[in-house]
Design a protein around this motif. Structure first.
Motif, PDB file in Angstrom:
ATOM      1  N   HIS A  80      -0.573  -5.752  -5.824  1.00 23.32           N
ATOM      2  CA  HIS A  80      -0.646  -7.160  -5.443  1.00 23.32           C
ATOM      3  C   HIS A  80       0.513  -7.902  -6.105  1.00 23.32           C
ATOM      4  O   HIS A  80       0.511  -8.134  -7.323  1.00 23.32           O
ATOM      5  N   VAL A  81       1.488  -8.264  -5.310  1.00 24.87           N
ATOM      6  CA  VAL A  81       2.741  -8.803  -5.837  1.00 24.87           C
ATOM      7  C   VAL A  81       3.106 -10.117  -5.159  1.00 24.87           C
ATOM      8  O   VAL A  81       2.346 -10.645  -4.340  1.00 24.87           O
ATOM      9  N   VAL A 127      -0.827  -6.506   4.784  1.00 26.79           N
ATOM     10  CA  VAL A 127      -0.589  -5.435   3.822  1.00 26.79           C
ATOM     11  C   VAL A 127       0.645  -4.649   4.251  1.00 26.79           C
ATOM     12  O   VAL A 127       0.724  -4.168   5.383  1.00 26.79           O
ATOM     13  N   LEU A 128       1.615  -4.547   3.345  1.00 30.91           N
ATOM     14  CA  LEU A 128       2.860  -3.831   3.632  1.00 30.91           C
ATOM     15  C   LEU A 128       2.679  -2.342   3.333  1.00 30.91           C
ATOM     16  O   LEU A 128       2.303  -1.960   2.214  1.00 30.91           O
ATOM     17  N   LEU A 129       2.953  -1.493   4.318  1.00 32.09           N
ATOM     18  CA  LEU A 129       2.849  -0.045   4.146  1.00 32.09           C
ATOM     19  C   LEU A 129       4.218   0.522   3.780  1.00 32.09           C
ATOM     20  O   LEU A 129       5.205   0.283   4.474  1.00 32.09           O
ATOM     21  N   LEU A 130       4.275   1.260   2.694  1.00 28.69           N
ATOM     22  CA  LEU A 130       5.509   1.922   2.292  1.00 28.69           C
ATOM     23  C   LEU A 130       5.271   3.420   2.145  1.00 28.69           C
ATOM     24  O   LEU A 130       4.180   3.840   1.723  1.00 28.69           O
ATOM     25  N   THR A 156       6.438  -2.256   8.144  1.00 29.90           N
ATOM     26  CA  THR A 156       5.177  -2.001   8.838  1.00 29.90           C
ATOM     27  C   THR A 156       4.048  -2.684   8.084  1.00 29.90           C
ATOM     28  O   THR A 156       3.813  -2.392   6.906  1.00 29.90           O
ATOM     29  N   PHE A 157       3.352  -3.588   8.774  1.00 28.70           N
ATOM     30  CA  PHE A 157       2.239  -4.304   8.167  1.00 28.70           C
ATOM     31  C   PHE A 157       0.939  -3.955   8.889  1.00 28.70           C
ATOM     32  O   PHE A 157       0.943  -3.638  10.087  1.00 28.70           O
ATOM     33  N   LEU A 209       0.843  -1.189   0.000  1.00 29.84           N
ATOM     34  CA  LEU A 209       0.000   0.000   0.000  1.00 29.84           C
ATOM     35  C   LEU A 209       0.882   1.244   0.000  1.00 29.84           C
ATOM     36  O   LEU A 209       1.732   1.420   0.876  1.00 29.84           O
ATOM     37  N   SER A 210       0.694   2.100  -1.001  1.00 27.85           N
ATOM     38  CA  SER A 210       1.501   3.317  -1.107  1.00 27.85           C
ATOM     39  C   SER A 210       0.966   4.409  -0.199  1.00 27.85           C
ATOM     40  O   SER A 210      -0.120   4.286   0.388  1.00 27.85           O
TER      41      SER A 210
END
Length: 413
Positions: free
Chosen positions: A164-165, A191-194, A182-183, A156-157
Motif C-alpha cells: 500500500h503505497v 490494484v496495480l499488478l506487477l 495492468t490494473f 500486487l506482486s
C-alpha cells in the motif's frame, strides 16, 4: 532400418523436433544414436545433452572428455609462467557450441575433469556446501509492505503480496511504471499488478521512499533481481543505491558483485569489479548459484581473462625478481591478506639477493648477513614502480573483459 546420421548438429535438430511433437519412437532412436558421437565429439555432445536435458548422455560425454582432456590446472605455474590457456582444463573444455549452456554446467564439467568426482551435469548443483552457504536467506516481504493509512495505490506482486503505497512517490521514482500498467478492481480500489515477486518489490519500494533507504547489509543475493526491476522501470535513485551497495561489497564478495553487474548489463562496472577477481581470487573451483542463470561464455571470458592477467603479472614480476633462487613469489597471489606484501614480493626478493650476490650462500637458507643503508628507499621506490605496472596491466585486462562481455550479447539464459 534406423537411419545413419553422421552430422551431430543435424541429429540434434531432428531430436529436438521429435521431442517437441512427442514422437516417442523417433525420440528413443535418435537419443540412442547420440551415443555414436561420444568418442569423437564429446564436448559438442555434452552441450547438446545439456540443452536437451539428457543426463545420461551428458555423463557419457563428460567421462569421455575426462579421458582425453589436458590435465593442466588453470593456476599451474612452471618455469615462471602459466601453462598455455588452451592446454588448461578450463581453456580446453570450452567450445563455441557451449555458449548456450549455463556457466554452472561448464563449471561442473571442468570440476569433474579436475577431480573425477561424478555429479549431475544437466541439473543445478544443490548439494554443494558452497552452494548451500551462498543461497539467500528468506526475508519476509510483509515486514516491509508499506501499509500506510493514507496510501492511494495498492501494488500486487506475482506471489500475491500487497504493498500500500502513494502514487506520487511511485511516479517520482519511475516515469514508466504506471504507464500501460495492468490494473484490477478490488473493493472499489485500483490494484496495480506487477510481474515481480514480493521480495523484489519490497526492496524496490524501500529504496523509493526517502525514509526507507536500502540497508548496505542486505543479502547480496537479493540485489540482482531488484536491480533488474529498477532498470526496467527506469528508477534512477534505486539503481544508484544498488550500485553503491554492490561496490561496497567489491572487496569482500567480488564474484557475487561481478555476476550481479553483468547479468543486468552493467559491463563496465562488472569489468571494474573484475580487477579484484583477476588476481586475488582462484576462480576455477568456485561455484555460485547465479552461474545457473548465466551463459558458459560469460564465465569462460572471466576465466580466460584471469589467466591472461596472471600471465602478465608473472611477466612483470620476473623483471624484478632475482635469478639466484626460485622464489615462487606468485604463491601469495591467492591471498588477499596484504596487498603490499603481495606487490612488494619480487622487489624484496631481488633486493635481498643483491645484498648477498658476492656470497655463495642463500639469504633464505643461511640468513642475511649484510646490510644496506639504501635498502628501505630502494624497496619503497621499486615497490611503487612495480605496483603501477601491475595496476596498469590489471586495468588493461579488465577492459578486455568488458569488451568480451559486450561482444557476448545476451549473457543470461
Amino acid at each position: 532400418m534406423d537411419p545413419v546420421i553422421s552430422d551431430l548438429t543435424l541429429l540434434v535438430e531432428m531430436l529436438e523436433a521429435a521431442m517437441k511433437y512427442e514422437m516417442i519412437v523417433a525420440t528413443t532412436i535418435l537419443t540412442n544414436h547420440l551415443r555414436t558421437f561420444v568418442q569423437d565429439e564429446p564436448l559438442k555432445l555434452f552441450a547438446a545433452a545439456y540443452r536437451l536435458h539428457l543426463e545420461e548422455i551428458a555423463s557419457l560425454a563428460a567421462h569421455r572428455w575426462r579421458e582425453i582432456a589436458p590435465k593442466e590446472d588453470d593456476n599451474t605455474v612452471g618455469k615462471g609462467k602459466l601453462a598455455d590457456w588452451k592446454q588448461t582444463i578450463a581453456g580446453s573444455s570450452y567450445i563455441t557450441d557451449m555458449a548456450g549452456i549455463s556457466a554452472g554446467a561448464y563449471f561442473r564439467l571442468t570440476e569433474f575433469v579436475r577431480t573425477g568426482v561424478a555429479t549431475s551435469f544437466t541439473r543445478r548443483q544443490e548439494s554443494s556446501s558452497l552452494a548451500e552457504e551462498t543461497l539467500p536467506k528468506i526475508l519476509d516481504p510483509s515486514l516491509h509492505s508499506f501499509k500506510f493509512p493514507d496510501s492511494d495505490l495498492t501494488i500486487l506482486s506475482s506471489d500475491q503480496m500487497r504493498f500500500h503505497v502513494h502514487q506520487i512517490i511511485i511516479r517520482l521514482a519511475s516515469p514508466v511504471i504506471l504507464k500501460d500498467a495492468t490494473f484490477i478492481e478490488d473493493n472499489g480500489k485500483q490494484v496495480l499488478l506487477l510481474p515481480e515477486d514480493g521480495q523484489t518489490l519490497s526492496l524496490l519500494l524501500r529504496s523509493c521512499y526517502p525514509s526507507t533507504t536500502m540497508n548496505a547489509t542486505i543479502d547480496i543475493q537479493y540485489i540482482p533481481s531488484c536491480l533488474r526491476a529498477a532498470v526496467k522501470y527506469q528508477m534512477t535513485k534505486v539503481i544508484d543505491n544498488m550500485i553503491t551497495i554492490l561496490k561496497i561489497r567489491t572487496r569482500s564478495q567480488p564474484l557475487d558483485v561481478y555476476f550481479a553487474f553483468i547479468m543486468n548489463g552493467f559491463m563496465e562496472e562488472g569489468a571494474e569489479v573484475a580487477q579484484n577477481i583477476l588476481i586475488f581470487k582462484p576462480l576455477s573451483s568456485l561455484y555460485h548459484p547465479l552461474m545457473e542463470r548465466l551463459s558458459a561464455l560469460s564465465y569462460h571470458c572471466l576465466l580466460e581473462q584471469r589467466h591472461r592477467c596472471m600471465s602478465c603479472m608473472l611477466a612483470i614480476g620476473s623483471n624484478y625478481e632475482s635469478d639466484r633462487c626460485n622464489s615462487q613469489w606468485w604463491t601469495p597471489m591467492k591471498s588477499t591478506s596484504s596487498d603490499f606484501i603481495y606487490l612488494a614480493g619480487p622487489v624484496v626478493e631481488r633486493r635481498l639477493s643483491y645484498l648477498v650476490q658476492k656470497s655463495n650462500s642463500c639469504y633464505r637458507c643461511d640468513g642475511l648477513s649484510q646490510t644496506d643503508s639504501n635498502v628501505t628507499l630502494d624497496l619503497h621506490t621499486q615497490s611503487i614502480k612495480l605496483k603501477e605496472e601491475f595496476e596498469s596491466s590489471i586495468a588493461e585486462e579488465a577492459l578486455r573483459l568488458a569488451t568480451c562481455l559486450h561482444d557476448c550479447g545476451s549473457i543470461e539464459l
